[in-house]
Design a protein around this motif. Structure first.
Motif, mmCIF file in Angstrom:
data_model
loop_
_atom_site.group_PDB
_atom_site.id
_atom_site.type_symbol
_atom_site.label_atom_id
_atom_site.label_comp_id
_atom_site.label_asym_id
_atom_site.label_seq_id
_atom_site.Cartn_x
_atom_site.Cartn_y
_atom_site.Cartn_z
ATOM 1 N N LEU A 1 -16.570 -1.765 -0.243
ATOM 2 C CA LEU A 1 -15.110 -1.694 -0.200
ATOM 3 C C LEU A 1 -14.439 -2.983 -0.695
ATOM 4 O O LEU A 1 -13.552 -2.927 -1.554
ATOM 5 N N PRO A 2 -14.855 -4.171 -0.221
ATOM 6 C CA PRO A 2 -14.219 -5.393 -0.750
ATOM 7 C C PRO A 2 -14.415 -5.556 -2.260
ATOM 8 O O PRO A 2 -13.501 -6.003 -2.948
ATOM 9 N N LEU A 3 -15.583 -5.162 -2.782
ATOM 10 C CA LEU A 3 -15.807 -5.276 -4.229
ATOM 11 C C LEU A 3 -14.957 -4.268 -4.988
ATOM 12 O O LEU A 3 -14.456 -4.549 -6.082
ATOM 13 N N TYR A 4 -14.787 -3.094 -4.388
ATOM 14 C CA TYR A 4 -13.942 -2.071 -5.003
ATOM 15 C C TYR A 4 -12.494 -2.566 -5.069
ATOM 16 O O TYR A 4 -11.796 -2.356 -6.062
ATOM 17 N N GLY B 1 -8.028 -4.682 -12.334
ATOM 18 C CA GLY B 1 -7.526 -3.679 -13.265
ATOM 19 C C GLY B 1 -6.029 -3.462 -13.104
ATOM 20 O O GLY B 1 -5.495 -2.478 -13.591
ATOM 21 N N TYR B 2 -5.368 -4.352 -12.400
ATOM 22 C CA TYR B 2 -3.921 -4.289 -12.158
ATOM 23 C C TYR B 2 -3.481 -3.035 -11.414
ATOM 24 O O TYR B 2 -2.323 -2.659 -11.475
ATOM 25 N N ASP B 3 -4.415 -2.372 -10.721
ATOM 26 C CA ASP B 3 -4.004 -1.257 -9.867
ATOM 27 C C ASP B 3 -3.710 -1.836 -8.481
ATOM 28 O O ASP B 3 -4.509 -1.736 -7.562
ATOM 29 N N PHE B 4 -2.547 -2.480 -8.360
ATOM 30 C CA PHE B 4 -2.246 -3.196 -7.124
ATOM 31 C C PHE B 4 -2.048 -2.255 -5.948
ATOM 32 O O PHE B 4 -2.502 -2.523 -4.852
ATOM 33 N N THR B 5 -1.366 -1.133 -6.197
ATOM 34 C CA THR B 5 -1.156 -0.187 -5.099
ATOM 35 C C THR B 5 -2.503 0.289 -4.550
ATOM 36 O O THR B 5 -2.718 0.306 -3.336
ATOM 37 N N GLY B 6 -3.416 0.625 -5.471
ATOM 38 C CA GLY B 6 -4.737 1.075 -5.048
ATOM 39 C C GLY B 6 -5.482 -0.006 -4.288
ATOM 40 O O GLY B 6 -6.076 0.246 -3.241
ATOM 41 N N ALA C 1 0.840 -1.204 0.000
ATOM 42 C CA ALA C 1 0.000 0.000 0.000
ATOM 43 C C ALA C 1 0.872 1.249 0.000
ATOM 44 O O ALA C 1 0.519 2.268 -0.591
ATOM 45 N N LEU C 2 2.030 1.156 0.663
ATOM 46 C CA LEU C 2 2.895 2.334 0.799
ATOM 47 C C LEU C 2 3.993 2.370 -0.263
ATOM 48 O O LEU C 2 4.898 3.190 -0.197
ATOM 49 N N ARG C 3 3.886 1.466 -1.269
ATOM 50 C CA ARG C 3 4.933 1.343 -2.264
ATOM 51 C C ARG C 3 5.196 2.659 -3.003
ATOM 52 O O ARG C 3 6.320 3.004 -3.298
ATOM 53 N N TYR D 1 -0.431 6.772 -1.403
ATOM 54 C CA TYR D 1 -1.352 6.074 -0.506
ATOM 55 C C TYR D 1 -2.569 6.946 -0.223
ATOM 56 O O TYR D 1 -3.718 6.492 -0.353
ATOM 57 N N ILE D 2 -2.290 8.203 0.123
ATOM 58 C CA ILE D 2 -3.395 9.097 0.449
ATOM 59 C C ILE D 2 -4.272 9.329 -0.775
ATOM 60 O O ILE D 2 -5.506 9.330 -0.691
ATOM 61 N N ALA D 3 -3.633 9.466 -1.954
ATOM 62 C CA ALA D 3 -4.409 9.636 -3.181
ATOM 63 C C ALA D 3 -5.312 8.429 -3.416
ATOM 64 O O ALA D 3 -6.471 8.575 -3.802
ATOM 65 N N SER D 4 -4.790 7.210 -3.161
ATOM 66 C CA SER D 4 -5.596 6.005 -3.373
ATOM 67 C C SER D 4 -6.792 5.943 -2.443
ATOM 68 O O SER D 4 -7.894 5.599 -2.864
#
Lengths: 276, 278
Positions: free
Chosen positions: A227-230, A237-242, A37-39, A45-48
């Motif tokens: 939230l879990p579905l999001y 969508g390969y947005d792993f950080t998000g 998450a902090l990568r 992180y805050i943006a996500s």
């Protein structure tokens, strides 16, 4: 007591085995979520987590959770009171049905609601006439959340009330107290820790439910995504950080739940000791 | 217990009414609709759906991985319960506290984290792939790992309270009479905790068969290989084939029912005494 505290090589072998097992299976995944998450740094992180869709998903999760907690608390107290203070036929059947939702796969839970409220159901035209949409909409998500957490509160209350018996309530009733007075002054003090514990468990499960909600949600971003579905959507969508950033919110909540659990259990035990 | 005498405690009507109304709305009516819908299915259609090779293989994947995971959890759960009850060591409270993490952590969150860790690029997966040539994510091994994760608390929490209550005198008697520790465990302690162990195992097994959230990411969902039964229900639902979805679900419900019944029978055979364990 010497027997119990025996130390030897076996003791440390077993302890190390347990520590490794739990470190790999429980702590590593948690740690990994935080790291990923902090990568992209704190800013990323805050943006996500302040993404408008993330906030909407979180709000829907909170909404469904509040519904589940309120309904299950009312139900839990009523069912526990009814099943422990009175003798009547059919008790076993009722308690079997109460426990049923947790033994059913979450996907099947979703399925039975689709069958009940979906287009092929006889209820559909009636509800549609009133303009009520249940599946693929928020009410479906709320119902699924209530279903999967259904026995959580009653199951905590029933053993406590069974152990306590009915003498105190009978005495209060003989002295002329009404239903709500008896409940508030006699029963509630006995069950308050168990009730809080049940609410904590119910909250934890309600926030995290995925399978049943996934069946009943229309997966509309910002509308019917919890939230879990999001998280699933971001992950696919390969947005792993998000995905991991959104997960970290649920991780923090899970840790709070565990800490509360330990605290509540300790409070409950302490009060039980005073009573005896 | 008084059977027929009317209770003097008020509130029966109210609490019974609330209980039955909410129970009906949330559980009974949806369940009835399942029964009604099932009654409309033709048997040949039902039989055709559930005997399709892809679906049979999904049942097998679900059952076999759940069984292996539950067995591993039974062994590790017994060891964890033993360590937590019998030994004192630093950090014991912490371990006791985190055991319920799989209940508190949303399954989807656990799922994506375990998947990322065990792909051939992940921290754990890379090690296993480079050293042993084993892939974890997107295989049945991966499914089993996810199921171990979600099943951890069941056996520990079933065995722990029973182990705590065992009277030390029986062990002392066994030791004084000349049994060694191994025999004492096998003949004195193990029979006491066996019912709890079986019921913890059963709960973990039943839960694992129906598990979806944590498995769906790590499984890879290849037909015949890593496709689980709940996922097939999900995909039939997405194609609005409710008859097929219901047929698959009925077999899963039957399997769950069999597992729980076997547990009930084993409980009465093994314990032959009234115990508070469900």
């Amino acid at each position: 007591m010497e027997l119990r505290k025996n130390s030897g090589p076996l003791k440390w072998v077993l302890i190390i085995l347990v520590v490794i097992f739990l470190a790999v299976f429980l702590l590593l995944p948690l740690f990994y979520i935080v790291i990923t998450a902090l990568r992209d740094g704190i800013g990323g992180y805050i943006a996500s987590i302040t993404d408008p869709y993330a906030i909407k998903a979180a709000l829907l999760t909170i909404r469904a959770t509040i519904w589940a907690v309120v309904v299950n608390t009312i139900f839990g107290i009523a069912a526990a009171w009814c099943l422990t203070k009175f003798a009547f036929k059919g008790k076993k059947v009722i308690s079997t049905f109460i426990d049923l939702p947790v033994t059913v796969s979450p996907i099947i839970a979703g399925l039975i609601y689709v069958l009940t409220f979906g287009r092929q159901s006889f209820l559909y035209p009636i509800l549609d006439g009133w303009g009520i949409q249940i599946i693929f909409a928020v009410p479906g998500i709320v119902l699924a959340t209530i279903f999967v957490t259904f026995p959580f509160i009653s199951r905590e209350l029933i053993p406590v009330l069974t152990a306590q018996g009915t003498d105190e309530e009978e005495a209060a009733a003989l002295m002329g107290a009404g239903t709500f007075t008896i409940f508030r002054k006699v029963t509630l003090p006995h069950i308050k820790w168990a009730l809080l514990y049940g609410i904590v468990l119910c909250t934890a499960r309600a926030m995290g439910e995925f399978g049943a909600v996934s069946v009943l949600s229309g997966h509309l971003r910002g509308k019917t995504n919890t939230l879990p579905l999001y998280i699933e959507l971001l992950y696919q969508g390969y947005d792993f950080t998000g995905a991991f950033a959104a997960s970290s919110i649920l991780v923090i909540l899970a840790i709070i739940v565990l800490a509360l659990r330990v605290w509540l259990e300790r409070r409950g035990n302490k009060e039980a000791e005073i009573h005896y | 217990m008084k059977k027929t005498r009317k209770s003097i405690i008020p509130g029966f009507g109210l609490s019974f009414g609330v209980t039955i109304s909410i129970l009906s709305l949330v559980v009974l009516i949806p369940l009835c609709s399942l029964v009604v819908f099932t009654a409309q299915l033709s048997f040949s259609e039902f039989w055709y759906t559930i005997t399709r090779p892809r679906i049979l293989s999904a049942y097998w994947v679900s059952i076999s991985t759940a069984l292996v995971a539950a067995l591993i959890n039974a062994v590790m759960g017994l060891i964890m319960a033993w360590v937590l009850v019998r030994y004192d060591f630093p950090g014991k409270k912490f371990i006791d506290g985190i055991i319920e993490l799989p209940f508190a952590l949303p399954t989807a969150v656990a799922g994506i984290s375990l998947t990322h860790l065990t792909t051939t690029n992940g921290w754990v997966g890379k090690f296993f792939y480079n050293v042993f040539g084993i892939r974890i994510a997107y295989t049945r091994l991966g499914i089993t790992i996810a199921l171990i994760f979600i099943g951890i608390p069941f056996v520990v929490r079933a065995v722990q309270p029973v182990l705590e209550k065992i009277d030390i005198q029986y062990e002392e008697a066994a030791l004084i009479l000349g049994a060694d520790r191994k025999t004492t465990f096998r003949k004195v302690i193990f029979p006491e905790i066996l019912p709890a162990l079986i019921s913890g195992f059963t709960l973990a097994f039943a839960r694992s068969i129906g598990e979806y959230g944590s498995v769906v990411f790590i499984a890879g969902n290849t037909p015949y290989e890593t496709e689980i039964a709940p996922l097939l229900i999900m995909s039939e639902l997405q194609e609005f084939d409710y008859a097929a979805a219901t047929s698959i679900a009925l077999v899963m419900l039957a399997i769950a029912f069999i597992i729980l019944s076997v547990n009930a029978i084993l409980q009465s055979v093994v314990s032959r005494r009234v115990s508070g364990l469900a």
